[in-house]
Structure formats: structure tokens, C-alpha cells
Design a protein around this motif. Structure first.
Motif, PDB file in Angstrom:
ATOM      1  N   UNK A   1      -2.732  -7.813  -3.356  1.00 48.54           N
ATOM      2  CA  UNK A   1      -3.679  -8.297  -2.341  1.00 48.54           C
ATOM      3  C   UNK A   1      -3.260  -9.585  -1.645  1.00 48.54           C
ATOM      4  N   UNK A   2      -2.079 -10.099  -1.959  1.00 52.18           N
ATOM      5  CA  UNK A   2      -1.692 -11.383  -1.343  1.00 52.18           C
ATOM      6  C   UNK A   2      -0.170 -11.495  -1.299  1.00 52.18           C
ATOM      7  N   UNK A   3       0.410 -11.275  -0.124  1.00 50.19           N
ATOM      8  CA  UNK A   3       1.858 -11.488   0.031  1.00 50.19           C
ATOM      9  C   UNK A   3       2.159 -12.144   1.384  1.00 50.19           C
TER      10      UNK A   3
ATOM     11  N   UNK B   1       1.414   0.362  -4.317  1.00 42.34           N
ATOM     12  CA  UNK B   1       1.297   1.388  -3.273  1.00 42.34           C
ATOM     13  C   UNK B   1       0.450   0.920  -2.080  1.00 42.34           C
ATOM     14  N   UNK B   2      -0.189  -0.223  -2.216  1.00 39.71           N
ATOM     15  CA  UNK B   2      -0.969  -0.815  -1.119  1.00 39.71           C
ATOM     16  C   UNK B   2      -0.776  -2.325  -1.204  1.00 39.71           C
ATOM     17  N   UNK B   3      -0.648  -2.984  -0.046  1.00 38.86           N
ATOM     18  CA  UNK B   3      -0.516  -4.440  -0.117  1.00 38.86           C
ATOM     19  C   UNK B   3      -1.099  -5.107   1.120  1.00 38.86           C
ATOM     20  N   UNK B   4      -1.194  -6.386   1.032  1.00 36.10           N
ATOM     21  CA  UNK B   4      -1.570  -7.209   2.172  1.00 36.10           C
ATOM     22  C   UNK B   4      -0.320  -7.961   2.601  1.00 36.10           C
TER      23      UNK B   4
ATOM     24  N   UNK C   1       4.010  -0.500   8.827  1.00 42.57           N
ATOM     25  CA  UNK C   1       2.959   0.489   8.540  1.00 42.57           C
ATOM     26  C   UNK C   1       3.405   1.870   8.994  1.00 42.57           C
ATOM     27  N   UNK C   2       4.187   1.896  10.091  1.00 40.49           N
ATOM     28  CA  UNK C   2       4.614   3.185  10.647  1.00 40.49           C
ATOM     29  C   UNK C   2       5.878   3.705   9.975  1.00 40.49           C
TER      30      UNK C   2
ATOM     31  N   UNK D   1       4.063   2.457   2.534  1.00 36.85           N
ATOM     32  CA  UNK D   1       3.103   1.474   2.024  1.00 36.85           C
ATOM     33  C   UNK D   1       1.892   1.364   2.957  1.00 36.85           C
ATOM     34  N   UNK D   2       0.685   1.319   2.386  1.00 36.54           N
ATOM     35  CA  UNK D   2      -0.495   0.943   3.183  1.00 36.54           C
ATOM     36  C   UNK D   2      -0.559  -0.572   3.210  1.00 36.54           C
ATOM     37  N   UNK D   3      -0.675  -1.130   4.396  1.00 30.48           N
ATOM     38  CA  UNK D   3      -0.620  -2.592   4.524  1.00 30.48           C
ATOM     39  C   UNK D   3      -1.835  -3.106   5.300  1.00 30.48           C
TER      40      UNK D   3
END
Ligand code: IZC
Ligand code: ZN
Length: 410
Positions: A74-76, A139-142, A165-166, A170-172
Motif C-alpha cells: 500500500x505504499x511505494x 499483486x496490487x500496489x500503490x 498499469x497498461x 500489477x494493479x496500481x
């Protein structure tokens, strides 16, 4: 019908639901034995016994291992030019993180390198970093901007995130962080930079649609509480959800401010006051704790147990960045969450799945293994959750599945 069935799972461990779990519910994690997971079209379509499992051609045999939801970081600060390995020697000689920043290094040296990098260079570099994250179960990040510090270069960073994202699996979630430092050219004119942020950057970034959150580094020698309040309230007017880097190094009231402006999350909180923690509990602001940064800067660890006692929801993230946390492997902060924050393995799992997803507004699609959610799943080289948190230092992700597709391992 399913297009994938994961069977022979030793232990399936997952939170449930679509919003964060607070306080005493932080450890509300389900442990299922003898379970299969069916996937159809990238979504989970079945969780149950093998007898009633849907028919499918593609089967993954989990061989009795632990299975959890894909991890959510959740924090990058994912996109930046250069690195900062030269700071290691400065640290060994006694310079602190803020000393380095005050002397024009730290964030500001990364700003120089990010400004001079082309979009394609930043993209190629970040794509590789994302591969590493996925190989470790994320698998998901910010991802935040904040190394441009001008309208044009902040947009460049956000465009790179959009491209990621494209071009990656990864979902970002994108965060605008133009208020990460005062750039050199505004060193003698703080008010001028704050004006630029409020009158130009926020409207332009909002118009571009490239960022969902706005974050700020509210800290001694960076942005004061008063300045942060002005910028965040302006961001709110432009439709941004809010985050705050608060009370990391000095207790200046970041937690209180996060509650006051209704931030979705507040980050770090090493020095958060009792009153700040109580205020965050009232406002429902999620605590995103970054123990690998405490480790790397040799700082104290945030009072996670106190936060749970007061009813907060706790998330844990890497804080991946080239200065205070050059590590993409979320498994390390997970170990620290147990060893230093004294979270139980179940509470720590919640912190890197459902609560982390809630902190970046993705709890509706990620963070749990339940019918209807995205099939983001990790098979671990571990028989159970205790083992996952007890081992450390080596990558324990065996197979990483993103929306039903294997993106790491086999
Ligand atoms: O590049 O130092 N803490 N921002 C606030 C950072 C760390 C990133 C950096
Ligand atoms: Zn950060």
C-alpha cells in the motif's frame, strides 16, 4: 465452469469482506483445510471442497501448501531515476536521513535523476521492479510521484505509472506527491512552491485523471502541519483522496492532521501521539506502518499494538524508495510486523491483504480469497501461516497468480 482449479491446498488463510478490519477484528482471518479454489475469467468463482468443485481443464496442485490472497503493497515510491547507494557511507559516518536531505541530497538527488531520465528509461526500470514485486507475492500496489516537483515532471512520473498499469499485470493505485520536498529552485521561496502546488499542480494533475490520491511529507524540515493542511484541503477540493506521511521522525501532529482532514490513511506514525491515534480511530483513518523503514533508518517501531487497542485498522507496506527503504520484498516487513510490532501472523496477514487494499481503495476487488473477487492468489513454500512468518530472508512465494494467470513460479 471454471478455467482454473487450485486443489490440494494444505491451508487456505484469508480475511473476508470488502472493508478494513479494525482493532480487535484485525486478526479475523479464516483458516480453511481441504479447500479448492476455482477461477473463471480472472475472478474467483468457487471456494469449497473438491467434491463439489467446478470442472476445469487447468489444475494447479498446491501439494498441501499454504495459500493466501495476493499481497497488497500500500505504499511505494516506485518510479524514480538513479539510486542512492552513496548515502550508505554518509549514514555510516553518522549522517541522519534529514541531515542528508537538508544538505541537498536524499529526495533532492533523486529529483535530479528523475528529471533527467526519459519516460522510457523510467518505464523500463519500473517494469523490472514490478517483476521483482510479483516474484515475492505482491499483486496490487500503490505508486507515488514526488520526484519531479514541477508540474511537467510530476505528470511525467504519473504518466509512467499509467503506462505501467497498461504494460504489466500489477494493479496500481496512483498517488500524486508533489508535496514531497521543496525543490532547490524554491529553497528561498517556500510560499512560492506551495502556491505552485495549489494553483497549478493540483488542478493540472486532477484534470489529467492520472492520480486518485494526494500524499504529503509532513515532517520537520519538509512541510509543516499548517502547510500540509492548506495543501491537503486544496487537494480535497480537486477530488483527491488523501494520504499523509506523518510523525515519522518527529512528533509534530501528523496523525491529528490526518484525522482532521479525513485522510484515508496516514503513513509511518512512528512518533504518533496518543491523541493522534485516538483521533485517527474516530475518523476511520487507516494506519499504514512501514517497519522496514524503521529498520533501515535505525529508528523506533510504530506502536502498532497501541493502535489496535484504540481500534485502528493497521496495514503494513514496504515504503519501497531509493533512500530509506530500498527493498521491494513485502515478506521482510511482514516478518518485522510480527517480531517488532508484536502482531500475530493473522493480524500481520490482514495488514498486507485486506487492510492494505482498503488503504488504497481496492478492498472491493482485492485482499481476500472470496467468490467475486479478483483471482490474486499466492501459493507459498510453507505448510501454514505460522511457518510463513517464522522463516525470513528468503523468498517463500512458490506460485503467484494474478487475475487467474500465473505470473511467477509454476
Ligand atoms: O526518496 O527518501 N520518506 N520520502 C519520505 C521518502 C522517504 C523517499 C525518499
Ligand atoms: Zn513514503
Amino acid at each position: 465452469m471454471a478455467d482454473l482449479l487450485i486443489k490440494n491446498i494444505g491451508e487456505l488463510t484469508t480475511p473476508e469482506g470488502k472493508c478494513q478490519k479494525n482493532g480487535s477484528d484485525q486478526g479475523e482471518v479464516k483458516v480453511l483445510k481441504n479447500t479448492c479454489v476455482g477461477v473463471n475469467n480472472g475472478l474467483i468463482c468457487y471456494v469449497g471442497d473438491e467434491k463439489n468443485a467446478p470442472i476445469t481443464e487447468r489444475i494447479i496442485d498446491a501439494e498441501g501448501c499454504l495459500v493466501t490472497p495476493g499481497l497488497v503493497d500500500a505504499h511505494t515510491h516506485l518510479v524514480f531515476g538513479g539510486w542512492r547507494q552513496h548515502e550508505l557511507q554518509l549514514k555510516l559516518e553518522g549522517a541522519s536521513y534529514l541531515d542528508i536531505l537538508k544538505s541537498g541530497g536524499g529526495i533532492l538527488s533523486t529529483v535530479q535523476n528523475t528529471r533527467s531520465a526519459s519516460k522510457d528509461e523510467l518505464l523500463q526500470k519500473s517494469m523490472k521492479l514490478i517483476e521483482t514485486m510479483m516474484a515475492h507475492g505482491t499483486t496490487t500496489c500503490e505508486a507515488k510521484s514526488g520526484y519531479g516537483l514541477s508540474t511537467e515532471t510530476e505528470l511525467k512520473q504519473l504518466e509512467v505509472i499509467d503506462e505501467l498499469k497498461k504494460t504489466t499485470k500489477m494493479d496500481i493505485t496512483s498517488t500524486f506527491m508533489g508535496a514531497h520536498a521543496i525543490p532547490n529552485e524554491y529553497k528561498e521561496n517556500r510560499a512560492g512552491y506551495i502556491k505552485l502546488l495549489c494553483e497549478n499542480m493540483l488542478p493540472e494533475v486532477s484534470k489529467s485523471g492520472l492520480a486518485e490520491f494526494c500524499d504529503i511529507f509532513c515532517e520537520t524540515a519538509v512541510f509543516t502541519v499548517e502547510e500540509s493542511k492548506i495543501i491537503l484541503n486544496e487537494a480535497k477540493k480537486h477530488g483527491f483522496k488523501l494520504k499523509i506521511h506523518g510523525d515519522e521522525i518527529d512528533p509534530i501532529g501528523g496523525a491529528e492532521l490526518a484525522a482532521e482532514v479525513g485522510a484515508v490513511s496516514a503513513e509511518h506514525l512512528i512518533q504518533a501521539s496518543d491523541a493522534g491515534i485516538k483521533a485517527m480511530a474516530k475518523s476511520g483513518t487507516i494506519a499504514v506502518l512501514l517497519p522496514a523503514t524503521s529498520f533501515y533508518l535505525d529508528k523506533p517501531y510504530a506502536r502498532a499494538r497501541k493502535m489496535l487497542e484504540e481500534g485502528l485498522a493497521v496495514a503494513v507496506a514496504t515504503d519501497f524508495n531509493p533512500g530509506s527503504s530500498p527493498n521491494l520484498n513485502l515478506q521482510f516487513p511482514m516478518n518485522l510486523a510480527c517480531l517488532k510490532y508484536k502482531l500475530t501472523p493473522k493480524e500481520a496477514l490482514m495488514a498486507v491483504t485486506l487492510n492494505a487494499a482498503a488503504a488504497i481503495n481496492r478492498a472491493d476487488v482485492a485482499g481476500t480469497i472470496e467468490v467475486g473477487k479478483q483471482a490474486d492468489i499466492v501459493l507459498w513454500d510453507a505448510p501454514d501461516l505460522n511457518y510463513l512468518f517464522y522463516r525470513y530472508g528468503n523468498n517463500q512465494a512458490k506460485t503467484v497468480i494474478k487475475k487467474g494467470e500465473t505470473v511467477w513460479g509454476n
